[in-house]
Write an enzyme that holds these catalytic residues in place. Structure first.
Site, mmCIF file in Angstrom:
data_model
loop_
_atom_site.group_PDB
_atom_site.id
_atom_site.type_symbol
_atom_site.label_atom_id
_atom_site.label_comp_id
_atom_site.label_asym_id
_atom_site.label_seq_id
_atom_site.Cartn_x
_atom_site.Cartn_y
_atom_site.Cartn_z
ATOM 1 N N ASP A 199 0.888 -1.075 -0.036
ATOM 2 C CA ASP A 199 0.023 0.072 0.018
ATOM 3 C C ASP A 199 0.921 1.223 -0.133
ATOM 4 O O ASP A 199 0.406 2.510 0.490
ATOM 5 C CB ASP A 199 -0.964 -0.227 1.387
ATOM 6 C CG ASP A 199 -2.232 -0.848 1.012
ATOM 7 O OD1 ASP A 199 -2.432 -1.113 -0.284
ATOM 8 O OD2 ASP A 199 -2.737 -1.288 1.785
ATOM 9 N N LYS A 202 -0.353 4.648 -1.225
ATOM 10 C CA LYS A 202 -1.326 5.282 -0.405
ATOM 11 C C LYS A 202 -0.762 6.642 0.131
ATOM 12 O O LYS A 202 -1.486 7.562 0.736
ATOM 13 C CB LYS A 202 -1.983 4.441 0.798
ATOM 14 C CG LYS A 202 -3.063 3.529 0.262
ATOM 15 C CD LYS A 202 -3.674 2.754 1.294
ATOM 16 C CE LYS A 202 -4.757 1.918 0.686
ATOM 17 N NZ LYS A 202 -5.283 0.952 1.760
ATOM 18 N N ASP A 280 -4.655 -9.484 3.169
ATOM 19 C CA ASP A 280 -4.810 -8.281 3.102
ATOM 20 C C ASP A 280 -6.337 -8.179 3.945
ATOM 21 O O ASP A 280 -6.599 -7.255 4.795
ATOM 22 C CB ASP A 280 -4.796 -7.750 1.869
ATOM 23 C CG ASP A 280 -4.905 -6.167 1.840
ATOM 24 O OD1 ASP A 280 -4.848 -5.474 2.887
ATOM 25 O OD2 ASP A 280 -5.076 -5.427 0.959
HETATM 26 FE FE LIG Z 1 -4.162 -1.730 -1.555
#
Ligand SMILES: [Fe+2]
Length: 336
Positions: A199, A202, A280
């Protein structure tokens, strides 16, 4: 239970733990031992079958080289000693073998011939083992540097504690599922690295949008979706072995039936990404979020099971269920 990250000094400990499951290591060593014993057996058989004993003596180099490559200097030297001992014992039992090595030479000369061969073999084992250990030490150093870069990147990801802890837990879960799927240690390492960084894109998205409790608008959802491509853009510039994890990060939101971020489906999605996808979602379900409380691992399992074949690869779900049953889908939390 409050979830906190391990202290930096302990991170190498868990990195090593996740990377090399002890059961897999034992199986690996057994395979290597079988290989060595097989090579010895072939050499022994050739001793009786092949007329040229000098040719047979050269075959004894193989177990020594394999031992040097697999175990290092000490074992290679011992393997060479064992080879010499076998040849000497066989020759004592059947002097005709040595006569075939140097037929025209006198008895003493034939033994000198074997001594020269044996010394060369032991020296070869010692040198090859030393070279191998030297190379292993360099690789270990490189690996520690790589782990250090991963750690730095992971801290870089964390503008908030949830993202940092989430990526850490996903890396542990994904590595354990991968181990259940019999991935090699190198592939488990790729899964772990990709999960730690999945991630990273992000960073480009505002916290308000990421943790918005209300339903996202179409534009906001598209903005969040872009974290996958942005993550790959970030990491492309790093290069090296991190390049191997780019396709995994790119596909971590792809679904098994092709309805994910990209139109890939089934085996077209890298298996490592299918593993991270399960880890996840499992972590997201079992963590407190702004809009709901954490679920129990068994409620989360039921939701994952419902997504088998549509969202998730059935093979990965089987491995996940197996890991959950064995109590592997828990992370040991250490106070910083
Ligand atoms: Fe993701």
């Amino acid at each position: 239970m409050e979830r906190v990250l391990p202290a930096p000094s302990r991170l190498y400990e868990w990195l090593r733990h996740v990377r090399t499951p002890s059961l897999g290591r034992i199986e690996e060593v057994n395979k290597e031992l079988w290989l060595l014993l097989s090579l010895f057996s072939i050499c022994l058989l050739l001793n009786y079958l092949v007329a040229s004993q000098r040719l047979v003596l050269s075959f004894y180099t193989f177990p020594t080289l394999v031992s040097a490559y697999v175990y290092g200097r000490r074992h290679a030297t011992l393997t060479a000693f064992a080879s010499v001992l076998i040849v000497v014992l066989m020759t004592l039992q059947n002097p005709a073998l040595l006569a075939a090595t140097a037929p025209a030479a006198a008895w003493l000369d034939r033994w000198l011939d074997v001594t020269a061969w044996g010394s060369t073999l032991i020296l070869t084992g010692y040198l090859m083992g030393t070279l191998y250990e030297h190379r292993s030490a360099q690789l270990r150093e490189l690996r520690e540097t790589y782990d250090g870069v991963l750690l730095l990147l992971r801290h870089f990801i964390s503008k908030d504690k949830y993202t940092e802890n989430h990526s850490y837990r996903v890396s542990v879960y994904a590595a354990r599922i991968a181990a259940r799927l019999d991935f090699s240690p190198a592939r488990i390492e790729d899964v772990r690295a990709a999960a730690l960084l999945h991630d990273i894109g992000k960073l480009e998205i505002s916290r308000e949008l990421l943790y918005k409790a209300a339903r996202l608008t179409k534009e906001e959802f598209e903005q969040v979706q872009r974290h996958v491509d942005k993550g790959v853009e970030f990491l492309e510039s790093v290069g090296g072995s991190l390049r191997r994890v780019l396709p995994i990060i790119l596909a971590h939101h792809d679904k098994f039936d092709g309805t994910g971020y990209h139109p890939l489906r089934g085996d077209e999605i890298p298996i490592e990404a299918r593993v991270i996808s399960v880890a996840d979602v499992y972590d997201a379900l079992t963590s407190d979020r702004p809009y709901r409380k954490a679920m129990s691992p068994y409620d989360a399992k039921d939701i994952l099971l419902k997504g088998t074949g549509t969202d998730f690869d059935p093979r990965v779900i089987d491995a996940f269920v197996e890991a959950l049953k064995k109590g592997e889908m828990e992370v040991a939390f250490v106070q910083v």
